[in-house]
Structures are given as structure tokens and as C-alpha cells.
Design an enzyme around this catalytic site. Structure first.
Site, PDB file in Angstrom:
ATOM      1  N   GLY A  75      40.888  40.977  40.444  1.00  0.00           N
ATOM      2  CA  GLY A  75      42.295  40.656  40.632  1.00  0.00           C
ATOM      3  C   GLY A  75      43.097  41.917  40.891  1.00  0.00           C
ATOM      4  O   GLY A  75      42.741  42.747  41.728  1.00  0.00           O
ATOM      5  N   CYS A 107      39.554  32.902  30.432  1.00  0.00           N
ATOM      6  CA  CYS A 107      40.717  32.669  29.576  1.00  0.00           C
ATOM      7  C   CYS A 107      40.903  31.159  29.419  1.00  0.00           C
ATOM      8  O   CYS A 107      41.963  30.608  29.705  1.00  0.00           O
ATOM      9  CB  CYS A 107      41.971  33.328  30.146  1.00  0.00           C
ATOM     10  SG  CYS A 107      42.309  32.969  31.881  1.00  0.00           S
ATOM     11  N   LYS A 167      41.783  44.778  33.895  1.00  0.00           N
ATOM     12  CA  LYS A 167      40.576  45.088  33.119  1.00  0.00           C
ATOM     13  C   LYS A 167      39.834  46.270  33.724  1.00  0.00           C
ATOM     14  O   LYS A 167      39.166  47.024  33.006  1.00  0.00           O
ATOM     15  CB  LYS A 167      39.688  43.845  33.023  1.00  0.00           C
ATOM     16  CG  LYS A 167      40.317  42.722  32.188  1.00  0.00           C
ATOM     17  CD  LYS A 167      39.379  41.549  32.032  1.00  0.00           C
ATOM     18  CE  LYS A 167      39.981  40.471  31.130  1.00  0.00           C
ATOM     19  NZ  LYS A 167      41.164  39.823  31.750  1.00  0.00           N
ATOM     20  N   GLY A 183      43.435  44.283  38.774  1.00  0.00           N
ATOM     21  CA  GLY A 183      42.767  45.428  38.169  1.00  0.00           C
ATOM     22  C   GLY A 183      43.132  45.771  36.742  1.00  0.00           C
ATOM     23  O   GLY A 183      42.822  46.877  36.281  1.00  0.00           O
ATOM     24  N   CYS A 207      35.529  39.997  39.409  1.00  0.00           N
ATOM     25  CA  CYS A 207      36.739  39.208  39.721  1.00  0.00           C
ATOM     26  C   CYS A 207      37.938  40.025  39.258  1.00  0.00           C
ATOM     27  O   CYS A 207      38.668  39.630  38.356  1.00  0.00           O
ATOM     28  CB  CYS A 207      36.690  37.852  39.032  1.00  0.00           C
ATOM     29  SG  CYS A 207      35.182  36.908  39.359  1.00  0.00           S
TER      30      CYS A 207
END
Length: 393
Positions: free
Chosen positions: A211, A334, A215, A213, A209
């Protein structure tokens, strides 16, 4: 603009934010930006002051207010001097009438407070979610080192090995260190979540996942830019931001993979049963990010929470198919709610009995279920649940 005119502008913006929260419209930051573009007469100090008023009012109200005026009147309980701004002047808000609606001061809707209490978060933990978050940076080890990096402002090291903390509100994007890719904006909790992956050079990693980027870039730095990362997501718009970010960061091992919702495996057959690490930063309620995005409290409903939990379960089972024997599945949300964290981990293990929990040893956080939980009050980070599971050999 006069101070009353700023308050009136904030009330108008809040009306649009409230409508967006009720109707799944645009977020507050976009609404504020649109207002600024449409009202060029407002100077930079005016825009800053109005933005502060809008977000202060959002933070003050747990439930979705009936109107922007009701939200601003609630804020006067915390900032009594604002009552003088309701003066009925030409560009200011009308005078306060006896008995008119005033929003309740709170951290979250009552049902969500009860959900958090059931997840082991007392009132003090919950109230900490209304504070403002600091600005955290991650030093990109492909280009710089924390102990030698020079920045225009004083920064303190955080518990993350490459983390730095500054005061909020700084325009890091104007700094040479950001333009050169030496630093990225990333909360310390998010950096610590990446540590749980234990990524190293030569691995095959799937950021399921991804998104935009954030992470992905952190994992690539951990790998020394050696190996392969598939940054996968169902949002084309978010994925399209990664190539430019990767170029600035000097990351060359990341590939973007656009997923079709409900048919994700069609695009991931190339790594089925072959990934050393599958990193699942799953969509969630975002309860751990309220310090940065307080409006999110107004968008969570019991129905949406149930939908998110179902999606998280499906993504975990999908990730299990991608991990090679003995590989790692890292699950991150989160969120501070057990239904999205500890309970998800227990349910995953019950559905996949071959997998085993391997609680990561992290510099922050406390044990919760099969993983670790970080909270703003205890760890001074965004709230996260972080767990790691090992695939059967």
C-alpha cells in the site's frame, strides 16, 4: 450555520455516503472533504460539527440506511436533543412525520453479526467495534527514542515497544516531530503485527501488499536501515506515496515494485526463493478497523467476503514461492473473521505441507488457530489476525 442547518448538511452528506456504499463510490472522508470544498461558507467549527454528526450516524446504523434522513433519525435515539433540530426552518431538516423510515441501531448487518459470532466474537466484542479509536503513533527509531521524544501533547506508551497513544482528533501532521520523521501515525495493533516478522539488519524482506508503505517503514526501522525491502503492490497511486514518506522517515532501503494483478510473479522473479521474510498484509473485509472506518460495514457483502478470501489464499501461495528455505511468511489481516484469519492459515498449511506454523510471541492478543488475534475490546487496538509460517529447509 445554525444547529438545524448543520444537521441538514449532515443528512445531505449521508445521502451521498449511502449511495457510494451501494455503488462502490468514494469513501465518506472524501465525500465530506468534497462537501467542505464546495461549501466555503461553512466555518471550521461548522465543518467539525457536521463531520461528527455524519460519523456518529454511520456508527449508529448497522445496515445501510434507506436515506441520510433515516440514519440521522436513528441517531436521535442516542442523542435525543437532535430531534429539536428537525424544525422545518429554512436551512434545517423538515419536521419529523409519524411513521417515516428510521434506520435500525446496530453494530453490523445481521449476516455479518452471525459471521462474527461464528468466529468467536460475542456481542460485547462486536459492540466494541462501534467505539471511536484513539490516535496511536510509532516512534521512528531511526530518528528518535520513545523515552526522550518531546511532543506538544501528553502521550501514553502502548504495549508496542515504540508506540504512543493520544486523544483522537489531534493534527499530528502539524507537529515538528511528524515533519521531521520522528513519528508516524500507526495503530498499536499494526505495530505489533510488524513485530511478528522479527526483521533484523541485513535481511531481504518483501512487503507483498505494501500500500502506502506504513508497515514498510516500520520494518525498515526494525532493520536499522540495513538490508533490502521490496514494497510491492498493485496500486500505483498508493505506492507513489511511499518515496516521500520514506524520505521523511530517513528510510533508504525500500524499493517500490508495481505488480500486475494476476501476474505478480513477473515482477518478483528477482527474489523468488530468496526472501528472508515475506510480509503479507492482505486485502480483507476490514472488520477490525470499523472504529476508524465505520462505513466499511456497509460495503462488505457475502460475495465480496468470498472474493477477498480467494485473493488471500492466492497471495499466501504466491508468498510461499518467494520465501527462502527456513525463511518466514507473516500473514496479517485487519479482520476478525475466521474465514480470513484462522481458516486461511489452516488451509494454507494443508496446501503447503512443508511449511510449519510458528505462532509469534506478541505483547498483546490471544491464540486463534495457528496465529494470534487482537480485538478492540480485549487489546484496545484495531482488530488483527497475525500468523507466522516457516518455510521448509
Amino acid at each position: 450555520m445554525t444547529p438545524p442547518a448543520r444537521v441538514k448538511a449532515a443528512i445531505d452528506i449521508l445521502d451521498t455516503v449511502i449511495a457510494g456504499a451501494r455503488g462502490n463510490g468514494p469513501p465518506a472522508d472524501r465525500i465530506i472533504a468534497d462537501w467542505a470544498r464546495g461549501n466555503r461558507y461553512a466555518g471550521s467549527k461548522d465543518r467539525r460539527a457536521i463531520r461528527e454528526l455524519v460519523y456518529a450516524a454511520i456508527r449508529a446504523c448497522g445496515e445501510v440506511p434507506v436515506s441520510g434522513r433515516a440514519a440521522m433519525l436513528a441517531l436521535t435515539k442516542q442523542q435525543p436533543e437532535l430531534r429539536e433540530m428537525f424544525d422545518g426552518s429554512q436551512y434545517g431538516p423538515a419536521e419529523i412525520e409519524p411513521g417515516e423510515p428510521v434506520a435500525n441501531l446496530d453494530t453490523a448487518p445481521r449476516w455479518l453479526r452471525e459471521e462474527m459470532m461464528g468466529s468467536g466474537l460475542d456481542r460485547e466484542e462486536q459492540d466494541a467495534l462501534s467505539a471511536r479509536a484513539p490516535l496511536d503513533l510509532r516512534v521512528n527509531t531511526l530518528k528518535a527514542r520513545r523515552d526522550t521524544l518531546s511532543l506538544p501533547e501528553t502521550a501514553e506508551p502502548t504495549a508496542a515497544p515504540h508506540g504512543l497513544r493520544l486523544d483522537t482528533g489531534l493534527r499530528v501532521e502539524d507537529w515538528d516531530a511528524w515533519r521531521s520523521g520522528a513519528v508516524e501515525v500507526q495503530d498499536t495493533g499494526s505495530q505489533i503485527a510488524c513485530l511478528a516478522a522479527g526483521a533484523s539488519a541485513g535481511m531481504t524482506v518483501v512487503d507483498l501488499c505494501a500500500g502506502a508503505g506504513g508497515k514498510t517503514l516500520a520494518l525498515a526501522a526494525m532493520m536499522g536501515n540495513e538490508g533490502r525491502i521490496l514494497a510491492a503492490d498493485t496500486s500505483r497511486a498508493r505506492l507513489q506515496k511511499l518515496p516521500e514518506r520514506a524520505e521523511r522517515a530517513g528510510v533508504t532501503i525500500a524499493e517500490t515494485v508495481l505488480l500486475n494483478p494476476g501476474h505478480e510473479m513477473d515482477a518478483l522473479t528477482q527474489v523468488e526463493g530468496d526472501a528472508d521474510i515475506v510480509f503479507v498484509d492482505a486485502p480483507c473485509s476490514g472488520t477490525g478497523t470499523w472504529r476508524r472506518n465505520p462505513e466499511a460495514r456497509w460495503r462488505v457483502t457475502p460475495a465480496s467476503l468470498k472474493e477477498q478470501a480467494a485473493l488471500q489464499s492466492r497471495l499466501l501461495d504466491l508468498a510461499a514461492r518467494l520465501v527462502k528455505p527456513g525463511g518466514r511468511l507473516v500473514y496479517v489481516v485487519c479482520s476478525l473473521l475466521d474465514v480470513e484469519g484462522a481458516e486461511q492459515g489452516e488451509a494454507f498449511l494443508s496446501r503447503n505441507p512443508g511449511f510449519s506454523a510458528d505462532t509469534p510471541d506478541l505483547p498483546l492478543g490471544r491464540r486463534r488457530g495457528t496465529g494470534m488475534r487482537l480485538t478492540p475490546l480485549h487489546d484496545a487496538t484495531d482488530g488483527f489476525f497475525i500468523a507466522r509460517y516457516i518455510s521448509p529447509c
